[in-house]
Write an enzyme that holds these catalytic residues in place. Sequence first.
Site, PDB file in Angstrom:
ATOM      1  N   GLY A  40       0.852  -1.189   0.000  1.00  0.00           N
ATOM      2  CA  GLY A  40       0.000   0.000   0.000  1.00  0.00           C
ATOM      3  C   GLY A  40       0.878   1.225   0.000  1.00  0.00           C
ATOM      4  O   GLY A  40       1.588   1.477   0.961  1.00  0.00           O
ATOM      5  N   GLN A 225       6.969  -3.703   0.500  1.00  0.00           N
ATOM      6  CA  GLN A 225       7.284  -4.348   1.782  1.00  0.00           C
ATOM      7  C   GLN A 225       8.635  -3.847   2.307  1.00  0.00           C
ATOM      8  O   GLN A 225       9.061  -2.777   1.914  1.00  0.00           O
ATOM      9  CB  GLN A 225       7.268  -5.881   1.646  1.00  0.00           C
ATOM     10  CG  GLN A 225       5.875  -6.474   1.485  1.00  0.00           C
ATOM     11  CD  GLN A 225       5.425  -6.541   0.035  1.00  0.00           C
ATOM     12  OE1 GLN A 225       6.136  -6.998  -0.831  1.00  0.00           O
ATOM     13  NE2 GLN A 225       4.217  -6.102  -0.234  1.00  0.00           N
TER      14      GLN A 225
HETATM   15  P1  IMO Z   1       4.245  -1.939   1.867  1.00  0.00           P
HETATM   16  O1  IMO Z   1       4.730  -2.062   0.452  1.00  0.00           O
HETATM   17  C1  IMO Z   1       3.669  -3.780   5.759  1.00  0.00           C
HETATM   18  C2  IMO Z   1       2.987  -8.093   5.868  1.00  0.00           C
HETATM   19  C3  IMO Z   1       1.602  -8.563   6.293  1.00  0.00           C
HETATM   20  C4  IMO Z   1       1.978  -9.853   6.992  1.00  0.00           C
HETATM   21  C5  IMO Z   1       3.108 -10.388   6.136  1.00  0.00           C
HETATM   22  C6  IMO Z   1       2.683 -11.429   5.114  1.00  0.00           C
HETATM   23  O2  IMO Z   1       3.043  -1.097   2.047  1.00  0.00           O
HETATM   24  O3  IMO Z   1       5.370  -1.576   2.776  1.00  0.00           O
HETATM   25  P2  IMO Z   1       1.372 -11.276   2.828  1.00  0.00           P
HETATM   26  O4  IMO Z   1      -0.027 -10.837   2.534  1.00  0.00           O
HETATM   27  O5  IMO Z   1       2.406 -10.482   2.115  1.00  0.00           O
HETATM   28  O6  IMO Z   1       1.571 -12.747   2.665  1.00  0.00           O
HETATM   29  O7  IMO Z   1       1.542 -10.993   4.399  1.00  0.00           O
HETATM   30  O8  IMO Z   1       3.650  -9.274   5.457  1.00  0.00           O
HETATM   31  N1  IMO Z   1       2.988  -7.140   4.735  1.00  0.00           N
HETATM   32  C7  IMO Z   1       3.235  -5.839   4.871  1.00  0.00           C
HETATM   33  N2  IMO Z   1       3.442  -5.084   5.970  1.00  0.00           N
HETATM   34  N3  IMO Z   1       3.716  -3.190   4.548  1.00  0.00           N
HETATM   35  C8  IMO Z   1       3.547  -3.936   3.428  1.00  0.00           C
HETATM   36  O9  IMO Z   1       3.739  -3.444   2.196  1.00  0.00           O
HETATM   37  C9  IMO Z   1       3.246  -5.308   3.562  1.00  0.00           C
HETATM   38  N4  IMO Z   1       2.981  -6.303   2.679  1.00  0.00           N
HETATM   39  C10 IMO Z   1       2.846  -7.436   3.420  1.00  0.00           C
HETATM   40  O10 IMO Z   1       1.013  -7.639   7.173  1.00  0.00           O
HETATM   41  O11 IMO Z   1       2.496  -9.590   8.270  1.00  0.00           O
HETATM   42 MG    MG Z   2       1.954  -0.318   3.366  1.00  0.00          MG
END
Ligand code: IMO
Ligand code: MG
Length: 425
Positions: A40, A225
């Site tokens: 996001g 992430q």
């Molecule tokens: P951005 O790009 C924060 C976290 C999820 C969960 C773990 C696995 O915005 O930084 P998944 O759906 O990927 O299999 O979930 O990873 N997670 C994130 N946490 N920012 C994100 O993206 C994330 N994308 C996945 O909350 O703990």
């Molecule tokens: Mg995010």
Amino acid sequence: MAVTAVVGLQWGDEAKGKIVDILADQHEIVVRYLGGNNAGHTVMFDGQTYKLSLLPSGILRPDATSVIANGVVINPKALLSEIERIKAQGAKLGKLLISDKAHVIFPYHMAEEAILEARRGDKAIGTTMRGIGTCYRDKAGRNHAIRMGDLLRPELFRERLEEIVTDKNIILKAFDPSSQTFSAQEIYDEYMGYVEQLKDSVIDTTSYLHHELKGGSSMLFEGAQGSLLDIDHGTFPYVTSSNSSGCGIQAGSGVPSRKIDRMIGIVKAYTSRVGGGPCPTELEDETGEHIRQEGHEFGTVTGRPRRCGWFDAVATGHGARVSGVDCIAVMLLDVLSKLDELKICEAYEINGERTTDFPSQLDDLALAKPIYRTLPGWKTDITGVRKLEDFPKEAREYIDTVSELLEAEVGFVSIGPDREQTVIL
Ligand code: IMO
Ligand code: MG
């Protein structure tokens, strides 16, 4: 600028989107190389706030080309609705290219994930439920994988889907007899509708990127992430299913890391984490709540309150080393402005021993007691600062401490969501 990469060094949500947006107009091509619509990214552009998930942030620049490379997992329905949503906000979109090697998310991926997460009970990973992990699992497993290029070959796609949906229905029912099942025909019809709208964008992006590199085009690799969610180097199994540190760029795009001229590591001035898994500096008290409120720490994708805590230089330092950063961007520094005293974790104590190595095993990490360095707060509004020398000395000391502990120079300090609220060094 030639080839730049922006990578999160913590558990995601480091405000990477803002730095990507600042750098995007200096680059001709913006490449997303991992993850999917679990990300996001909030980007403020021309007075509008855009929430991007699967689209590279470069898409908001009509003269840039945005690439969704092979390392990304694509839910075509989510992609099309994101495009519609951004267009409805009045944005003029740039050209979009999608790798024919990117893997495709199907409805059974979400169904499988829901079952698997529920089966973990209180050990649930806390995923975003977007079918990300189950799609990557099928990619690694090969038998049940479908790539974007397969969608352009209707007969092959149809045949693969028949086989896969048969297996998926068996698996789903075995795990949960009350599970829904899927019809290959329905999925085929639905996805052929998406293909119709996306097919002109699907190409071999690896060859495209190499032709562009040869021609001297500038490129920006946009991370999603963060490094501590990396499947190999993060807090396994509480991670995402791809290489979300800098390690993912090469595999996820086909562009070797040695072609990257500048690797920028993005860090939040404190720690946040969504979902399960250890977080040594988490504050489950008033200070944690204060940071959450001041930083608006609620997930962009799922709306979950994020877990907040002090800056962790052990965890973040690990992210910085694995990603190999040339400089860091310190984000959301203004969120800490009202606190009297600030803490930065400079080492862990595990079983009576001091270490600055980030443990690879969860049980060791769970034992880690943060050893803090305490710094004075600046207790003043810093959102108007535009030059490093204009920061109060306490804020300078905070920035310098982060830089010293991460052994990386500071390239940017962000003190508010607007583009101008950025000190560029
Ligand atoms: P951005 O790009 C924060 C976290 C999820 C969960 C773990 C696995 O915005 O930084 P998944 O759906 O990927 O299999 O979930 O990873 N997670 C994130 N946490 N920012 C994100 O993206 C994330 N994308 C996945 O909350 O703990
Ligand atoms: Mg995010």
